[in-house]
Write a protein that holds these residues in place. Structure first.
Motif, PDB file in Angstrom:
ATOM      1  N   UNK A 127      54.624  49.803  41.869  1.00 44.15           N
ATOM      2  CA  UNK A 127      54.654  50.336  40.420  1.00 44.15           C
ATOM      3  C   UNK A 127      54.981  49.256  39.158  1.00 44.15           C
ATOM      4  N   UNK A 128      55.363  47.887  39.941  1.00 42.36           N
ATOM      5  CA  UNK A 128      55.191  46.827  40.144  1.00 42.36           C
ATOM      6  C   UNK A 128      53.966  45.975  38.472  1.00 42.36           C
ATOM      7  N   UNK A 129      52.382  46.682  39.064  1.00 46.22           N
ATOM      8  CA  UNK A 129      51.674  46.535  38.912  1.00 46.22           C
ATOM      9  C   UNK A 129      50.973  47.670  37.946  1.00 46.22           C
ATOM     10  N   UNK A 130      50.902  48.618  37.703  1.00 49.06           N
ATOM     11  CA  UNK A 130      51.526  49.136  36.926  1.00 49.06           C
ATOM     12  C   UNK A 130      50.670  48.778  35.578  1.00 49.06           C
ATOM     13  N   UNK A 131      51.738  47.659  35.085  1.00 46.94           N
ATOM     14  CA  UNK A 131      51.645  47.521  34.083  1.00 46.94           C
ATOM     15  C   UNK A 131      51.083  46.124  33.793  1.00 46.94           C
ATOM     16  N   UNK A 132      50.582  45.703  34.907  1.00 53.46           N
ATOM     17  CA  UNK A 132      49.829  44.676  34.942  1.00 53.46           C
ATOM     18  C   UNK A 132      48.449  43.918  34.042  1.00 53.46           C
ATOM     19  N   UNK A 133      48.450  42.632  33.610  1.00 52.64           N
ATOM     20  CA  UNK A 133      47.409  42.613  33.121  1.00 52.64           C
ATOM     21  C   UNK A 133      46.094  42.588  33.947  1.00 52.64           C
ATOM     22  N   UNK A 134      45.974  42.076  35.026  1.00 58.54           N
ATOM     23  CA  UNK A 134      45.268  42.328  35.640  1.00 58.54           C
ATOM     24  C   UNK A 134      44.552  43.822  36.717  1.00 58.54           C
ATOM     25  N   UNK A 144      39.744  48.039  32.909  1.00 60.24           N
ATOM     26  CA  UNK A 144      38.660  47.613  32.052  1.00 60.24           C
ATOM     27  C   UNK A 144      37.273  47.657  32.371  1.00 60.24           C
ATOM     28  N   UNK A 145      37.159  46.808  33.377  1.00 69.76           N
ATOM     29  CA  UNK A 145      36.196  45.922  33.610  1.00 69.76           C
ATOM     30  C   UNK A 145      34.932  47.137  34.867  1.00 69.76           C
ATOM     31  N   UNK A 146      35.997  48.203  34.876  1.00 70.37           N
ATOM     32  CA  UNK A 146      35.629  49.929  36.217  1.00 70.37           C
ATOM     33  C   UNK A 146      34.792  50.283  34.676  1.00 70.37           C
ATOM     34  N   UNK A 147      35.224  50.797  33.920  1.00 69.94           N
ATOM     35  CA  UNK A 147      35.442  51.897  32.390  1.00 69.94           C
ATOM     36  C   UNK A 147      33.490  50.775  32.436  1.00 69.94           C
ATOM     37  N   UNK A 148      33.809  49.530  31.843  1.00 74.05           N
ATOM     38  CA  UNK A 148      32.864  49.286  31.232  1.00 74.05           C
ATOM     39  C   UNK A 148      31.220  48.337  32.422  1.00 74.05           C
ATOM     40  N   UNK A 149      31.585  48.884  33.735  1.00 72.60           N
ATOM     41  CA  UNK A 149      30.232  48.073  34.405  1.00 72.60           C
ATOM     42  C   UNK A 149      30.851  47.187  34.427  1.00 72.60           C
ATOM     43  N   UNK A 150      31.287  46.405  34.734  1.00 69.61           N
ATOM     44  CA  UNK A 150      30.931  44.814  34.586  1.00 69.61           C
ATOM     45  C   UNK A 150      31.843  44.121  35.857  1.00 69.61           C
ATOM     46  N   UNK A 151      31.611  42.760  36.074  1.00 70.50           N
ATOM     47  CA  UNK A 151      32.525  42.284  36.971  1.00 70.50           C
ATOM     48  C   UNK A 151      33.803  41.706  36.477  1.00 70.50           C
ATOM     49  N   UNK A 152      35.576  41.645  36.029  1.00 74.30           N
ATOM     50  CA  UNK A 152      36.404  42.045  36.001  1.00 74.30           C
ATOM     51  C   UNK A 152      36.675  40.654  35.806  1.00 74.30           C
ATOM     52  N   UNK A 153      36.713  40.139  34.503  1.00 77.21           N
ATOM     53  CA  UNK A 153      37.441  38.756  34.543  1.00 77.21           C
ATOM     54  C   UNK A 153      38.634  38.057  34.860  1.00 77.21           C
ATOM     55  N   UNK A 154      39.320  38.057  36.057  1.00 78.40           N
ATOM     56  CA  UNK A 154      40.754  38.403  35.736  1.00 78.40           C
ATOM     57  C   UNK A 154      41.439  35.965  35.678  1.00 78.40           C
ATOM     58  N   UNK A 155      42.687  36.587  34.799  1.00 80.72           N
ATOM     59  CA  UNK A 155      43.194  35.508  34.519  1.00 80.72           C
ATOM     60  C   UNK A 155      44.991  34.949  34.631  1.00 80.72           C
ATOM     61  N   UNK A 156      45.317  33.736  35.377  1.00 78.21           N
ATOM     62  CA  UNK A 156      46.737  34.350  35.476  1.00 78.21           C
ATOM     63  C   UNK A 156      47.090  34.823  36.734  1.00 78.21           C
TER      64      UNK A 156
END
Length: 266
Positions: A241-248, A254-266
């Motif tokens: 549940x802590x991860x549900x609102x995380x930036x990751x 978003x990356x899945x929807x846009x069919x691109x590699x994710x760009x994780x930061x922080x």
């Protein structure tokens, strides 16, 4: 933290990219045995990791040379010590191994050679380990009238089971990397000379994932094993549940929807 190894006499720190730190025990002339200096330095590295949580995402821990990962406590140094000094050496080594166990980021052991006594306890304190096919491992303490004192009795029994831990500890018999893999002590056996490279490759994959996801999953696995199943499942739900609102999570979706590699930061 930088990749500069200058603060350390018996360790080499090297930045290998993608948030991965290669940490090498560097006393090859002594089979990378732990003296008080090396133990103090090793604990210091992990203290720095806790103080600078954004510096690294994963650590690969190995030994210099091809002969040994770590031969355990430096017995030549121990022979010169008595009373409080001998106790201080033990406490320094046990503290260093505990620092590895409590690392704020995942640690992969790349067992390049012999891992005996305290050296094997370091391996057991890492999140998991890869071993060279020539590596030998052992907890040899009973043969010199002591017993594992850096977590060996507790960690090995949790990893390999009570009967196997008793056999390994009470006999002190060395065993092969292949046996270690069969018993769950190492995850992978690698051809000679490739163990560090394979560990770094895995570390980079871990480091490519969101820091918070890795941290919460790692905590849930480790802490949950100390609990009954119901409590562990609740711990997992809380971490999820802590991860549900995380930036990751947002970037991953978003990356899945846009069919691109994710760009994780922080």
């Amino acid at each position: 933290m930088s990749g500069d190894s200058s603060p350390y006499r018996n360790l080499v720190l090297k930045e290998v990219g993608d948030g991965v730190l290669l940490l090498t025990l560097n006393r090859p002339q002594a089979a990378n045995a732990l003296d008080r200096q090396m133990a103090t330095e090793l604990a210091s590295v992990f203290a720095r990791l806790r103080a600078e949580p954004e510096a690294w995402r994963c650590v690969v821990l190995t030994g210099a040379g091809e002969r040994a990962f770590c031969a355990g406590a430096d017995l030549k140094e121990r022979e010169t010590l008595a009373g409080p000094d001998a106790e201080a050496q033990y406490l320094a080594i046990a503290g260093a191994i505990r620092a590895v166990l409590e690392s704020p980021v995942p640690v992969i052991a790349a067992v390049n050679g012999a891992a005996y006594a305290g050296g094997l306890e370091i391996v057991l304190s890492c999140d998991f380990a890869y071993a060279a096919d020539t590596a030998r491992l052992a907890l040899t303490e009973v043969a010199i009238g002591i017993m594992p004192g850096g977590g060996g009795t507790q960690l090995l029994s949790r990893i390999a089971g009570e009967p196997r831990a008793k056999e390994i500890i009470l006999t002190g018999r060395p065993f092969s990397a292949t046996e270690a893999q069969a018993w769950g002590i190492v995850n992978r056996v690698c051809p000679g000379g490739q163990v560090v490279a394979e560990a770094i490759e895995t570390a980079r994959r871990i480091a490519s994932n969101p820091r918070l996801s890795v941290s919460q999953a790692r905590h849930a696995i480790h802490a949950g094993l100390q609990m009954d199943l119901g409590s562990g499942l609740q711990l997992e739900r809380d971490a999820y549940q802590r991860l549900l609102t995380s930036a990751g999570r947002k970037e991953g979706l978003a990356a899945f929807k846009e069919k691109r590699p994710p760009r994780f930061e922080g």
